[in-house]
Design a protein around this motif. Structure first.
Motif, PDB file in Angstrom:
ATOM      1  N   GLY A  19       0.898  -0.890   0.027  1.00  0.00           N
ATOM      2  CA  GLY A  19      -0.335  -0.283   0.234  1.00  0.00           C
ATOM      3  C   GLY A  19       0.588   1.278  -0.363  1.00  0.00           C
ATOM      4  O   GLY A  19       0.602   2.142  -0.629  1.00  0.00           O
ATOM      5  N   LYS A  57       0.135   3.948  -2.975  1.00  0.00           N
ATOM      6  CA  LYS A  57      -1.017   3.687  -3.117  1.00  0.00           C
ATOM      7  C   LYS A  57      -1.171   4.706  -3.748  1.00  0.00           C
ATOM      8  O   LYS A  57      -1.201   6.055  -2.686  1.00  0.00           O
ATOM      9  CB  LYS A  57      -2.773   2.977  -2.664  1.00  0.00           C
ATOM     10  CG  LYS A  57      -3.761   2.317  -2.632  1.00  0.00           C
ATOM     11  CD  LYS A  57      -4.426   2.032  -1.510  1.00  0.00           C
ATOM     12  CE  LYS A  57      -6.267   1.961  -2.020  1.00  0.00           C
ATOM     13  NZ  LYS A  57      -6.544   1.841  -0.462  1.00  0.00           N
ATOM     14  N   ARG A  58      -2.428   4.961  -4.396  1.00  0.00           N
ATOM     15  CA  ARG A  58      -2.503   6.371  -4.673  1.00  0.00           C
ATOM     16  C   ARG A  58      -4.659   6.783  -3.709  1.00  0.00           C
ATOM     17  O   ARG A  58      -4.903   6.082  -3.866  1.00  0.00           O
ATOM     18  CB  ARG A  58      -2.670   7.345  -6.264  1.00  0.00           C
ATOM     19  CG  ARG A  58      -1.529   7.348  -6.990  1.00  0.00           C
ATOM     20  CD  ARG A  58      -2.384   7.229  -8.155  1.00  0.00           C
ATOM     21  NE  ARG A  58      -0.812   7.687  -9.348  1.00  0.00           N
ATOM     22  CZ  ARG A  58      -0.139   8.917  -9.908  1.00  0.00           C
ATOM     23  NH1 ARG A  58      -0.890   9.838  -9.585  1.00  0.00           N
ATOM     24  NH2 ARG A  58       0.742   8.403 -10.148  1.00  0.00           N
ATOM     25  N   LYS A  59      -4.708   8.152  -3.512  1.00  0.00           N
ATOM     26  CA  LYS A  59      -6.002   8.104  -2.872  1.00  0.00           C
ATOM     27  C   LYS A  59      -7.122   8.473  -3.966  1.00  0.00           C
ATOM     28  O   LYS A  59      -6.500   8.625  -4.941  1.00  0.00           O
ATOM     29  CB  LYS A  59      -5.787  10.107  -1.647  1.00  0.00           C
ATOM     30  CG  LYS A  59      -5.117   9.147  -0.433  1.00  0.00           C
ATOM     31  CD  LYS A  59      -4.862  10.419  -0.238  1.00  0.00           C
ATOM     32  CE  LYS A  59      -4.559  10.311   0.909  1.00  0.00           C
ATOM     33  NZ  LYS A  59      -4.117  11.034   2.141  1.00  0.00           N
TER      34      LYS A  59
END
Length: 55
Positions: free
Chosen positions: A3, A6-8
């Motif tokens: 994670g 991981k992009r928001k």
């Protein structure tokens, strides 16, 4: 670990922005009432956008 990059999502970004605005609103509430009201109005707009995404 996975994670880490991981992009928001748009929802997560709006939630973070809402939390930040509400914290600023709370800080301003005892100092400057008109600025506090402006922050609250801005937070409500973000909340409306968040509601549109979730429904």
């Amino acid at each position: 670990m996975f994670g880490l990059f991981k992009r928001k999502t748009e929802t997560e970004k709006l939630q973070d922005r809402y939390k930040k605005l509400m914290a600023e609103w709370h800080d301003l509430s005892s100092i400057d009432r008109s600025a506090s009201d402006a922050k609250y109005a801005e937070a409500q707009k973000v909340l409306d956008q968040l509601d549109e995404l979730t429904h």
